[in-house]
Write an enzyme that holds these catalytic residues in place. Structure first.
Site, short mmCIF file in Angstrom:
data_model
loop_
_atom_site.label_atom_id
_atom_site.label_comp_id
_atom_site.label_asym_id
_atom_site.label_seq_id
_atom_site.Cartn_x
_atom_site.Cartn_y
_atom_site.Cartn_z
N LYS A 205 6.38 2.78 15.26
CA LYS A 205 5.45 2.52 14.44
C LYS A 205 4.57 2.70 14.41
CE LYS A 205 4.57 -0.17 10.21
NZ LYS A 205 5.19 -1.44 8.81
C1 5RP Z 1 2.76 -5.25 10.15
C2 5RP Z 1 3.71 -4.54 9.59
C3 5RP Z 1 3.77 -4.93 8.17
O1 5RP Z 1 3.86 -6.57 8.79
C4 5RP Z 1 4.09 -4.21 7.80
O2 5RP Z 1 4.86 -3.30 7.94
C5 5RP Z 1 3.36 -3.87 7.49
O3 5RP Z 1 3.05 -2.59 6.13
P1 5RP Z 1 1.67 -2.03 5.11
O4 5RP Z 1 0.45 -2.50 5.88
O5 5RP Z 1 2.46 -0.79 4.94
O6 5RP Z 1 1.59 -3.08 4.15
O7 5RP Z 1 4.35 -3.91 10.23
O8 5RP Z 1 2.51 -4.65 11.60
#
Ligand code: 5RP
Length: 291
Positions: A205
């Site tokens: 991710k």
């Molecule tokens: C931070 C993360 C998260 O806590 C979350 O998944 C972030 O989601 P978004 O930025 O789309 O609100 O992975 O690294």
């Protein structure tokens, strides 16, 4: 015991039909065992090859977050619009109906909270693989801090999780976090995504960036892009569209879905881009019509 009486002798071996020898459709993961591929197939649609992951794990560092004050009210209506729920085990247990049938990506690390000065230091494992099995997780997520003080500890968390998950056929998602002192540029994302993949992460991710095409090409496993801070809905759809057009295999989006004016329709519009080849404009028109 199978009954021998009335036993039919096998005879049809289809000698003229060769067994299918297709490679597995999820990038770089053809070597994995059946269980792991089956879990990956629950995450990445076999039809589009892509995924819409809904991240609502923010509470693990941010506490109560706008849009997620009541997880039990905010998340259930969105479940049918997405492929994967990404969350902490406490949120899953307490607020998600166990009869739902979507894949779960369980975050298995704790990290420094927003109350700390340096959020990249002080991470550890919040759950082990047995717990992931108990929670019927299809994937485990580990936060990493390349270039920051917490780099080594976070890579240790990542590698231990990959080792354990591999024994149980559960893939690991390596999450790229950007420390305060790191630039959000192509160079950093090329470095971080590649390191996580080389460590053995099955999915990475990361954030959309300039020259994302190069980042996606150089990463030997699928990249899903994070949503990041809330932006207007058309901008979020534009980012998703550009990312998928340039090689991302989907999104792992949180605030840009659950903080949207209409979260359910936003999740559906994101799905149109990720799975159905809608342009960002088409998806935004769809969103406006539905909202
Ligand atoms: C931070 C993360 C998260 O806590 C979350 O998944 C972030 O989601 P978004 O930025 O789309 O609100 O992975 O690294």
């Amino acid at each position: 015991m199978a009954d021998n009486e009335g036993f039919k002798a096998s005879k049809d071996y289809h000698l003229d039909v060769l067994p299918k020898q297709e490679g597995f459709y999820v990038k770089g993961l053809d070597h994995c065992d059946w269980g792991m591929k089956n879990r990956l197939s629950r995450m990445f649609s076999p039809r589009s090859g892509n995924t819409v992951m809904l991240a609502f794990d923010h509470g693990y560092i941010m506490g109560s977050t706008a849009g997620l004050e009541r997880l039990d009210l905010a998340i259930p209506p969105l479940i049918e619009e997405v492929d994967v729920l990404m969350a902490m085990r406490g949120a899953l247990r307490s607020c998600i109906p166990p009869q739902m049938d979507k894949a779960v990506c369980m975050r298995v690390t704790y990290d420094a909270s927003v109350a700390k000065e340096d959020m990249t230091v002080g991470s550890g494992l919040s759950a082990d693989v047995q717990n992931a099995v108990m929670m019927n997780a299809c994937c485990m997520a580990v936060q990493t801090f390349i270039g920051s003080e917490g780099e080594s500890a976070s890579l240790e968390n990542l590698c231990r999780t990959i080792d354990a998950g591999t024994r149980f056929g559960i893939p690991t998602l390596g999450v790229v976090a950007v420390g305060k002192q790191m630039a959000r540029d192509t160079k950093f994302f090329l470095l971080a995504t590649r390191i996580l993949a080389e460590m053995g992460a099955h999915v990475v991710k990361s954030y959309y960036c300039e020259d994302f095409e190069k980042v996606a090409a150089a990463c030997p496993v699928p990249i899903v892009i994070a949503g990041g801070k809330k932006v207007p809905e058309d901008e979020a759809l534009n980012m998703a569209y550009r990312a998928v057009s340039e090689g991302a295999r989907g999104v792992d989006m949180g605030r840009n879905i659950f903080q949207a004016e209409n979260p359910k329709m936003m999740a559906r519009a994101v799905g149109k881009v990720v799975h159905e080849g809608f342009t960002d404009r088409q998806a935004y028109e769809f969103y406006c019509d539905m909202k």
